[in-house]
Each structure stands twice: as C-alpha cells, then as structure tokens.
Motif scaffolding. Structure first.
Motif, short mmCIF file in Angstrom:
data_model
loop_
_atom_site.label_atom_id
_atom_site.label_comp_id
_atom_site.label_asym_id
_atom_site.label_seq_id
_atom_site.Cartn_x
_atom_site.Cartn_y
_atom_site.Cartn_z
N LEU A 129 -10.44 -24.95 -30.60
CA LEU A 129 -9.83 -24.34 -29.33
C LEU A 129 -8.76 -23.47 -29.40
CD1 LEU A 129 -10.81 -26.26 -26.39
CD2 LEU A 129 -12.14 -24.59 -27.27
N VAL A 130 -8.49 -24.13 -30.50
CA VAL A 130 -6.56 -23.74 -30.54
C VAL A 130 -7.19 -22.99 -31.87
CG1 VAL A 130 -4.71 -24.70 -32.21
CG2 VAL A 130 -4.73 -24.71 -30.05
N ALA A 131 -8.29 -22.86 -32.85
CA ALA A 131 -8.26 -22.36 -34.33
C ALA A 131 -9.27 -21.02 -33.79
CB ALA A 131 -8.96 -23.07 -35.48
N GLY A 132 -10.17 -20.95 -32.16
CA GLY A 132 -10.33 -20.39 -32.12
C GLY A 132 -9.87 -18.61 -31.28
N ILE A 133 -8.94 -19.57 -31.20
CA ILE A 133 -8.49 -18.09 -30.25
C ILE A 133 -6.94 -17.13 -31.21
CG2 ILE A 133 -5.92 -19.57 -29.60
CD1 ILE A 133 -7.04 -17.31 -26.94
N ILE A 134 -7.04 -17.89 -32.04
CA ILE A 134 -6.42 -17.22 -33.25
C ILE A 134 -6.53 -15.88 -33.84
CG2 ILE A 134 -5.36 -17.17 -35.67
CD1 ILE A 134 -4.65 -20.44 -34.83
N PRO A 135 -8.29 -15.84 -33.99
CA PRO A 135 -8.37 -14.36 -34.38
C PRO A 135 -7.99 -13.41 -32.90
CG PRO A 135 -9.92 -15.48 -35.31
CD PRO A 135 -9.19 -16.76 -33.96
N PHE A 136 -8.03 -13.96 -31.62
CA PHE A 136 -7.99 -12.82 -30.74
C PHE A 136 -6.22 -12.45 -30.63
CE2 PHE A 136 -11.55 -15.30 -29.25
CZ PHE A 136 -12.15 -13.84 -29.02
N CYS A 137 -5.63 -13.62 -31.00
CA CYS A 137 -4.03 -13.31 -31.13
C CYS A 137 -3.43 -12.51 -32.12
CB CYS A 137 -3.81 -14.91 -31.10
SG CYS A 137 -3.43 -15.25 -29.77
N ARG A 138 -4.71 -12.30 -32.95
CA ARG A 138 -3.94 -11.96 -34.11
C ARG A 138 -4.20 -10.19 -34.85
NH1 ARG A 138 -1.34 -10.55 -37.96
NH2 ARG A 138 -2.22 -9.64 -39.57
N LYS A 139 -5.49 -9.76 -33.49
CA LYS A 139 -6.07 -8.63 -33.10
C LYS A 139 -4.41 -7.73 -32.19
CE LYS A 139 -8.60 -6.91 -30.03
NZ LYS A 139 -9.27 -6.92 -28.36
N TYR A 140 -4.72 -8.48 -31.41
CA TYR A 140 -3.41 -7.73 -30.48
C TYR A 140 -2.19 -7.45 -31.53
CZ TYR A 140 -5.73 -8.48 -26.68
OH TYR A 140 -6.09 -8.70 -25.78
N GLU A 141 -1.45 -8.47 -32.60
CA GLU A 141 -0.49 -8.17 -33.34
C GLU A 141 -1.11 -7.24 -34.19
OE1 GLU A 141 2.54 -11.52 -35.99
OE2 GLU A 141 0.24 -11.71 -35.85
N HIS A 142 -2.49 -7.47 -35.07
CA HIS A 142 -2.50 -6.67 -35.65
C HIS A 142 -2.16 -5.38 -35.38
CE1 HIS A 142 -4.09 -4.98 -39.62
NE2 HIS A 142 -5.14 -4.55 -39.09
N ARG A 143 -2.75 -4.62 -34.69
CA ARG A 143 -2.72 -3.05 -33.72
C ARG A 143 -1.11 -3.10 -34.23
NH1 ARG A 143 -4.83 -2.79 -28.05
NH2 ARG A 143 -7.10 -3.94 -28.88
N TRP A 144 -0.41 -3.67 -33.53
CA TRP A 144 1.50 -3.22 -33.40
C TRP A 144 2.16 -3.08 -34.79
CZ3 TRP A 144 2.74 -0.48 -29.78
CH2 TRP A 144 1.57 -0.82 -28.03
N THR A 145 1.46 -4.34 -35.73
CA THR A 145 2.02 -4.56 -37.02
C THR A 145 1.77 -3.20 -38.03
OG1 THR A 145 0.52 -6.17 -38.04
CG2 THR A 145 3.07 -6.87 -36.69
N ALA A 146 0.72 -2.58 -37.89
CA ALA A 146 0.18 -2.08 -38.75
C ALA A 146 0.89 -0.10 -38.36
CB ALA A 146 -1.26 -1.52 -38.13
N LEU A 147 1.58 -0.64 -37.71
CA LEU A 147 2.60 0.96 -37.06
C LEU A 147 3.72 1.30 -37.73
CD1 LEU A 147 3.65 0.16 -33.35
CD2 LEU A 147 1.75 1.77 -33.73
N THR A 148 3.69 2.66 -38.15
CA THR A 148 4.91 3.46 -39.37
C THR A 148 5.94 2.84 -38.60
OG1 THR A 148 5.04 5.66 -38.44
CG2 THR A 148 3.21 4.79 -40.07
N ASP A 149 6.94 2.70 -39.29
CA ASP A 149 8.12 3.03 -38.80
C ASP A 149 8.80 3.89 -37.29
OD1 ASP A 149 8.79 1.21 -40.47
OD2 ASP A 149 9.71 2.47 -42.26
N GLU A 150 8.46 5.32 -37.47
CA GLU A 150 8.64 5.83 -36.73
C GLU A 150 7.94 5.38 -35.36
OE1 GLU A 150 7.37 7.11 -39.38
OE2 GLU A 150 9.70 7.25 -40.51
N GLN A 151 6.34 5.26 -35.32
CA GLN A 151 5.97 4.84 -33.86
C GLN A 151 6.00 3.98 -33.82
OE1 GLN A 151 2.03 3.94 -36.49
NE2 GLN A 151 0.90 6.33 -35.42
N ALA A 152 6.43 2.27 -35.54
CA ALA A 152 7.24 1.09 -34.39
C ALA A 152 8.30 1.34 -33.26
CB ALA A 152 7.80 0.59 -35.96
N VAL A 153 9.03 2.37 -32.74
CA VAL A 153 9.99 2.56 -32.17
C VAL A 153 10.03 3.69 -31.00
CG1 VAL A 153 12.14 1.56 -33.36
CG2 VAL A 153 11.67 4.09 -33.62
N ASP A 154 9.31 3.98 -31.01
CA ASP A 154 8.66 5.31 -30.04
C ASP A 154 8.97 4.67 -29.12
OD1 ASP A 154 7.38 7.39 -29.26
OD2 ASP A 154 5.73 7.85 -30.16
N PRO A 155 8.94 5.10 -27.84
CA PRO A 155 8.93 4.78 -26.48
C PRO A 155 7.42 5.21 -25.45
CG PRO A 155 10.93 6.45 -26.49
CD PRO A 155 10.45 6.26 -28.11
#
Length: 124
Positions: free
Chosen positions: A65-91
C-alpha cells in the motif's frame, strides 16, 4: 543580473521581489503527505487488518500500500519540480498549486481511512 537568496520555500531576488518557490513547497507537501499516509496505514489500517489476519499478511500488504501510493505522489511533485526558475515563483500559479495540494492531502488522508473501513467490513 539578479541573484536569488534561498530562504526555505520563499525566494527573494536582489531587487526585493519575494515569491514562494512552488517546486520546493510541493516537494515538502509530498514528503509530509507520505509520512502522514504511512503513519495512518500503520496505526489505523494495519490494526483493522490484524483483526482478520493472523499472519505477516497485514505487514506485507502495508508495504504494498505504501509502495502503491508513491507513483501518485510523484506525479504531483514532478508537475511542480519541472518548472523553470521564473515559473517557480510566479504568483499566478497559486490556484493550481492549492488545487494540487488539496488533492494530494485528500489522497493521503482518505485512502487509509477508506481502506480501514473496507477491511472492517470484510473482517467484521
């Protein structure tokens, strides 16, 4: 050329402009959500599973169950870690960040509780 000074999840430019670093904030949310999810699985769901199983099965299922949730969490994280420096602080991304943050926390909290209810129905 402006240099950014890192202060947690807030980035301050030399020109005095401050903005929240969405990349770091989402990574922090994902890490904390995984801890909460795992704790709920251990203390709530495994307890319900142990009621009907007298073996190591609840603990093996916990790992799955713990291993199964990791891909879903990773999806949310990857969406945000892929931002450029300008996008990362865009309000302008505040609404999208909040939407993903709410979805992540609903997933982390509701899944163990729903699984516990399911196992209580099966083993009751």
């Amino acid at each position: 050329m402006d240099k950014a000074v890192d202060k947690g999840d807030v980035v301050e430019e030399n020109d005095g402009h401050r903005g929240r670093d969405w990349r770091r904030s989402m990574s922090d949310n994902v890490a904390l959500a995984l801890l909460v999810y795992t704790a709920l699985q251990i203390f709530v769901t495994v307890h319900a599973m142990r009621q009907g199983m007298n073996s190591i099965a609840p603990y093996v299922l916990l790992v799955l169950l713990v291993a199964g949730i990791i891909p879903f969490c990773r999806k949310y994280e990857h969406r945000w870690t892929a931002l450029t420096d300008e996008q990362a602080v865009d309000p302008a991304l505040a609404g999208a960040f909040r939407r993903d943050q709410i979805a992540l926390w609903l997933l982390a909290i509701s899944t163990p509780l729903l699984l516990t209810g399911f196992f209580m129905l099966i083993f009751a």
